[in-house]
Design an enzyme around this catalytic site. Structure first.
Site, PDB file in Angstrom:
ATOM      1  N   GLU A 131     -15.622  14.445 -17.761  1.00  0.00           N
ATOM      2  CA  GLU A 131     -15.178  13.035 -17.871  1.00  0.00           C
ATOM      3  C   GLU A 131     -15.639  12.532 -19.239  1.00  0.00           C
ATOM      4  OE1 GLU A 131     -17.092  10.086 -15.537  1.00  0.00           O
ATOM      5  OE2 GLU A 131     -18.844  11.275 -15.079  1.00  0.00           O
ATOM      6  N   GLU A 159     -13.343   9.358 -27.497  1.00  0.00           N
ATOM      7  CA  GLU A 159     -14.744   9.773 -27.389  1.00  0.00           C
ATOM      8  C   GLU A 159     -14.871  11.291 -27.574  1.00  0.00           C
ATOM      9  OE1 GLU A 159     -16.673   7.886 -24.037  1.00  0.00           O
ATOM     10  OE2 GLU A 159     -16.050   5.893 -24.682  1.00  0.00           O
TER      11      GLU A 159
END
Lengths: 638, 638
Positions: free
Chosen positions: B426, B435
C-alpha cells in the site's frame, strides 16, 4: 554615412550545410575561402538515429537500456568530433528527433538523444545550436525537453529554426504561432531564440513584421530562393530583399546562406551568395537623426526623470538642448503668439515668463522670436535648480543683460508682483504629464493675465498595446513586482504595436477649472484622469505591455509630437514610454484589447495605474490585475 | 449526529434594513428581540448624496473644494453616529456612488465619498461593510477604487453584494461575470468578498454552484422571496432551500434576512424568517465518514507525504489504519487472489510478501483472508522504518508468531532467498504514483514468481481543471514561485470542477517491461509518463489549478478510488491532490482546456511538470508556462 554606425549594423555571414562531411575541416576551409565568417553543420550523423529504436521488432532491450543508462556517442556517430574551430561553428541538432511522438519509448529516447547532442555541443564550446523546424501539432513535450535541457547549458544557446511560411497549412502565420506557443510554455527562456528561415513565399507584411518583435538571432537564406539578375548573379526578390534589410537594420542577426549543389544561378561562384548579402547589409537606409542619437539605447530601459524631486545635471541639460527641432518649434510658437498679442496692443512691451528656465534655451527662443517679429518683450526666467541658476546668471551677465530678469524660485510658490502675457514652459515627459507639468503650471498660472497665453496650450497622452519579447524579458529579469509596475523610457526597436495608438486624456493650460482664488490648494483632484481605450487586433499576438506617447499643441497649429503617426521629424528629446504587464497575454485575431489607464494623485505624489482586458464576442479571454495599486511600485513626487 | 460538528456548521443570522433609522439603537433592539445575531444598516443618510454635486448648474466650486480638501461628515449625514454595538453591525455603503460615471467630477467625488464612508466604518470598528450590487457595464474604476480603499483598512472587510440573477440581462451568469472581473482586476484581494443575494428566479444549477468556489461570506435572503406554507409561515421555495443549505454546509456564511414592512406571509412574526433559516441550518445533511474525518481540514493545504525519504510517525500510521474501507478492500483482494491461486495448487502454502508493512495492518488483512478462504499461507513482512519495525516485532511476539517472518530492509535492496506468490503493498499517494509506488515495486517485483500476483495490480492518475479562489489565495499568500509549483494534498470544499476528471496514465504491476535481469538498474526511464487531456468547458470560469485523483485495481474487480465518480464510499485515507497554476486563467464558455502533465525522473528523484492551454475555435486564448521545470520547486526523493 558615419562609418562607425555602419560597422555597428554589420551582420556576420555564415555558410550552412545539411551535408554530412566526413572531414568537417574541409568544409570549414571551403566556407572560409568563399568569404564566410562562420559555418553551420549537423552535429551527428543520420546513423545516430538508431538510438530511437523505432522498429520495435528489432528491439534489443538490453542494448536500449545500456544506452539509456549511460548515453555515450560512438566516434562514428559524430560529424563534429573535436573542438577545433568551435568558435566559428553553429551545430545543427538531429532532424529525426521525435519529441512529441505518441510512442513513449521513442519520445523518451528522443529526449535522451537531444540531451546527448546538447551536452556534446556544450562540451565543444559551441555558442549556438539550431533546432530543426517544429512539426505541426502538439509541441508540449518538445517545449518541456528543450526548456529542461537549456537549464544545464552554461553559454550555448538554442536557435529554433522557423520558416516564414509552411506549405501544408491553412493558417498563414502557423509558424509564428508554433514558435509563440513554445516560448510561452518555456516562459520566454532567454536561451531559446529564433533562426528565421526565409521561404520562397512570404506571408503578408503585417505577419512578416511580427518577427521584428521576436528574438531573431539568425536569418537563414537558402540559395534556392535567390533569383538570377540580368547578369546571372544571385539576388533576392524585392520583398525578400526588403525584409532581409529590415531584419538586419533592427535585429542585426547572424545570417546563414547555403550554396547549391549544382549551379542554379548562371554566374554564381561559391562566394556570390554571401557577397550579395554583405552588399545589402552595407546599403541599409541611413539612420535618421533620432536613431543616430539613440544608437546604443535601443530597447534599453531607463527610469523616467523626476525633475521636480531631483535637480537635473548639466549633461542632461546639454543633451536635450541639442534637439534641432524642439526649440525651433518653441521659437515659432512664441513668434506667432507675439504677432497675435501685438495686434491687440501695438506698442506695449509683451511680458513673457519662462518657468523652469533650466540653462536658458527657451529664453533664447523668446529673444529670437522677438527679434524676428520686431516686438518688444521683457522676460522673467524662473528656475528652482540652484546649479542651473548659475548658468542663467552667466548668460544674463554676458548676453541677455536687462532684457531678462532672473528669479530663483519654485514656480509653484513664487509670488510675482505683476502678471505676464505669455507663460512659456517645457515640462513635458514622454507620456506628456508624467513629469508633473499639470501641477507645476497650476502653480504658475497665477502669474498669467486672464487673457494670457500658455505655451504649451495643451498636451495629450497616447497609448497602444505592444508586443516585445525583448522588453518583457528585460523587466522580468529583475524578478520582482516593482519592476513590472514601473513605466520605462525606452527607444523601441524589437517591438510590434498591436494597433494605432489612441489618445487617453488631455491637459489644457491655462486651466480655468482650477480654483485660482485659492492661493495654496490642498487637493490636486482636478488633475486626476481616467480613460478607457479599445483596440481591435487584426492578427494573433502576444501582448507584453503598453507603449505611451504624447502630442502637444504649443500654440495654435504649432505642435510637437512623439506619437508615431505625427512624430516631429528629427526631434530626439523624448523616447516613448513603456508600461509593462505582469503576464504576457494571448490576443487572438479579431479580439478586442481594452486598456484602462489612470493618472492618480494624493497630496504628495502622482502615479499611474493600468489594467488590460482581452475579449472577443463579448467574452473576456484575459483580465490583468490593476497594476501599481495606489502607486505602490512607482510614483512621481510633488 | 454529533452535536459538536453540528455546532461547527451553525451560521449567524442577522437582520438587514435599507431603512434609515433616526435612532439605530431602536432597530438593534428590535432585531435582537426577534432573535437575530447581528444587523446590517446603511452607514450614511441618502442626503449625503449632495457631495456628488450631480447638478452642475447649482455647483458652488468653493464648497466642492472645501469638502474635497477635507472630507468630513456633518453629524446629520450619518445613520451610524457612534461605535455603540459596532461588533454586531454590518455597514452598508451608499447605493448612489457612481464610481464608473463618465463624468470626471462625479467619479472623483464618488471615490472620495466611498473612502469617507470606509474610513468611518473602520473608525467605528465594523468588521464588514456591504458594497451595493455592481451595475452593468464598465467597472474598472470601481475595482480600482475599492482595491485602493481596502489597502488602508486594518480589519474591516468589504462584501460585494451580488444577486444570483439580474432582470435586465441576456447573459444568465452576468452577475458572476461582473464579480469575476472585479476580483481578477483586484488580484483576488482577500479583503474583498461576496454577499450573495438570493433572487426570486435562480439560474441553472451549474451556474448557481459556481458560487461554491467563491468567497461567499454572507447570504442575503430578502423576505419577498419566501413563500407561505400551508400554515401561513414563511418558507423558502424548494430550490432556494436546497441551495441555501448547500451554501451553509460548504461555506458557513453569515446570513442576512429582511423583514417586510407589511405582512406578506399570513402567520409571520418578526422572528419567523430567522427561525426558519435556523431550522434549515440545524437540518443540514449529516456529514459522511470522509467529511467527519476531514472536519477542520477543508481547503487546508498539506505537503504530500514523502514516505520513502522520511519515516512516517506513529500517529500518521494510527490515523490511516482507522480507514474502515481500505483494509476491507485489501482483505477482499487477497481473499480472491488466494482462491484463484489455490485452484492451481491445492494443498501448498501460498507465500505472501507484504512490502512496506508499516505497523502491520496489511499483514492482518492477509491473515483474515487466509482464515476466510481456508488457505494456508506464509507471510514475509518487509519494512524499512525502524520505529514501525518495533511494533511489528511486538505483534509477531503477541499475535502472529510463526505465521509471519519479519524482514528489516528497504524493499528495493532486499535479496530474498525464495520468491512469493502474492506481493501486497500500500504505497499509493493521492495522485497514485506520487509516493513512488512504481519505483518501490520495481525493486520488489524480483521477489515475485513469474506467474505471481501483485496487489495492487495497477493504478491510474486522474486530473480535472479546477476553480477555487480560496485555494489560489492560500498558495498566493506565500508570495513565491515554489509554492505555485508544488502540489498539495487537500480536502476540497470551496471548489468547482470545470469538467469530469480524465485518466492521465496507469502503472501496472508486475511490470513486465522492466528489465528484471538487471539487478541494480541505473535509469528509471520506464517510469516516465506524459499525457495530454482535453476538456470542453460548458460555462465561463476562472481556472485556478488542477485537481488530481487516483483509482486502483487491487485485484480483478476489487478497486479503491478517490476519483469523484467512483469514490470508494467512506474511505478517508486519501484527500485529493491540488496542482496550482501561477496565474488564474479565464475560460470562456465552450472553450477547450488542455492539460499537459508529465511524471519525470532522474537518478535521485521524481517530479511532476504541468502546463495549461485554453483555446477556442483553434486559437490559443491562454498558455501557461510549464510549471516546476526540472523539478526546480518540488520533487520526491528516491
Amino acid at each position: 554615412m558615419d562609418s562607425t554606425i555602419d560597422q555597428f549594423r554589420a551582420c556576420p555571414v555564415g555558410l550552412l550545410t545539411n551535408d554530412c562531411y566526413d572531414n568537417i575541416g574541409t568544409f570549414i576551409d571551403e566556407a572560409s575561402e568563399a568569404g564566410h565568417d562562420f559555418v553551420a553543420t549537423p552535429i551527428a550523423h543520420p546513423g545516430f538515429r538508431r538510438v530511437l529504436h523505432e522498429d520495435k521488432k528489432d528491439i534489443n532491450k538490453d542494448a536500449v537500456n545500456l544506452w539509456r543508462d549511460g548515453p555515450v556517442f560512438d566516434r562514428q556517430d559524430l560529424i563534429l568530433q573535436t573542438a577545433a574551430c568551435s568558435d566559428i561553428i553553429v551545430g545543427m541538432l538531429a532532424e529525426w528527433l521525435r519529441l512529441d511522438s505518441t510512442d513513449e519509448d521513442i519520445r523518451v529516447n528522443s529526449e535522451l538523444a537531444l540531451k546527448q547532442e546538447l551536452a556534446w555541443a556544450s562540451h565543444l564550446g559551441l555558442l549556438s545550436v539550431i533546432f530543426p523546424p517544429l512539426p505541426k501539432g502538439n509541441l508540449a513535450n518538445t517545449a518541456r525537453s528543450i526548456n529542461h535541457a537549456v537549464g544545464s547549458l552554461s553559454f550555448t544557446q538554442i536557435w529554433m529554426q522557423v520558416p516564414t511560411t509552411t506549405k501544408d497549412t491553412e493558417i498563414e502565420n502557423e509558424p509564428w504561432k508554433q514558435w509563440n506557443k513554445l516560448r510561452v510554455l518555456t516562459e520566454q527562456n532567454t536561451k531559446i531564440q529564433v533562426a528565421l528561415e526565409l521561404t520562397e513565399n512570404l506571408p503578408a507584411d503585417d505577419i512578416l513584421e511580427m518577427w521584428l518583435a521576436e528574438p531573431v538571432k539568425a536569418l537563414i537564406i537558402p540559395a534556392e530562393i535567390f533569383i538570377s539578375n540580368a547578369k546571372g548573379y544571385p539576388v533576392l526578390p524585392r520583398r525578400h530583399q526588403e525584409f532581409a534589410k529590415k531584419v538586419m537594420d533592427k535585429l542585426r542577426p547572424n545570417i546563414l546562406v547555403t550554396v547549391p549543389a549544382t549551379q542554379i544561378h548562371a554566374s554564381a561562384t561559391p562566394s556570390a551568395y554571401q557577397e550579395y548579402i554583405r552588399h545589402l547589409n552595407r546599403n541599409l537606409p541611413e539612420l535618421d537623426e533620432v536613431n543616430q542619437f539613440a544608437t546604443g539605447y535601443q530597447d534599453y530601459l531607463q527610469a523616467p526623470l523626476q525633475p521636480l524631486m531631483d535637480n537635473l545635471d548639466n549633461s542632461t541639460y546639454e543633451t536635450f538642448e541639442k534637439d534641432p527641432i524642439k526649440y525651433q518649434q518653441y521659437e515659432e510658437a512664441v513668434y506667432r503668439a507675439l504677432l497675435d498679442r501685438a495686434q491687440l496692443k501695438l506698442d506695449v512691451t509683451t511680458m513673457i515668463m519662462v518657468v523652469g528656465a533650466g540653462r536658458g534655451p527657451l529664453v533664447d527662443c523668446c529673444l529670437r522670436a522677438a527679434a524676428r517679429s520686431e516686438r518688444k518683450i521683457h522676460i522673467y526666467a524662473v528656475e528652482k535648480n540652484p546649479n542651473a541658476f548659475v548658468t542663467l546668471q552667466n548668460k544674463k551677465e554676458n548676453e541677455w543683460k536687462d532684457k531678462v530678469e532672473l528669479v530663483f524660485a519654485d514656480m509653484r510658490r513664487w509670488k510675482p508682483s505683476k502678471k505676464c502675457d505669455i507663460l512659456v514652459s517645457e515640462l513635458l515627459g514622454s507620456f506628456g504629464d508624467n513629469e508633473l507639468s499639470p501641477e507645476c503650471l497650476d502653480g504658475a498660472q497665477k502669474f498669467l493675465k486672464d487673457d494670457g497665453i500658455s505655451i504649451p496650450a495643451n498636451y495629450t497622452s497616447f497609448a497602444a498595446p505592444l508586443a516585445s519579447t525583448k522588453l518583457y524579458n528585460e523587466v522580468a529579469a529583475y524578478k520582482d513586482l516593482e519592476h513590472f509596475e514601473t513605466p520605462y523610457v525606452v527607444m523601441f526597436q524589437q517591438i510590434s504595436e498591436l494597433g494605432s495608438s489612441q489618445p487617453l486624456w488631455t491637459f489644457e493650460h491655462p486651466n480655468h477649472k482650477f480654483p485660482t482664488t485659492n492661493d495654496d490648494p490642498i487637493n490636486n483632484l482636478h488633475n486626476i484622469r481616467y480613460s478607457q481605450a479599445k483596440f481591435t487586433v487584426q492578427k494573433t499576438m502576444t501582448m507584453h505591455g503598453v507603449a505611451g506617447y504624447f502630442e502637444s499643441v504649443l500654440y495654435k497649429d504649432v505642435m510637437i509630437s512623439i506619437h508615431p503617426e505625427t512624430h516631429s521629424p528629427g526631434m530626439f528629446s523624448w523616447f516613448p514610454i513603456f508600461f509593462p504587464i505582469r503576464t504576457p497575454l494571448q490576443v487572438p485575431q479579431g479580439a478586442q484589447v481594452t486598456l484602462d489607464f489612470w493618472r492618480q494623485t494624493d497630496k504628495k505624489k502622482i502615479w499611474y495605474e493600468w489594467a488590460v482586458t482581452v475579449s472577443k464576442d463579448g467574452e473576456d479571454l484575459a483580465i490583468s490585475p490593476i497594476h501599481n495599486v495606489g502607486g505602490r511600485s512607482y510614483w512621481v513626487g510633488l
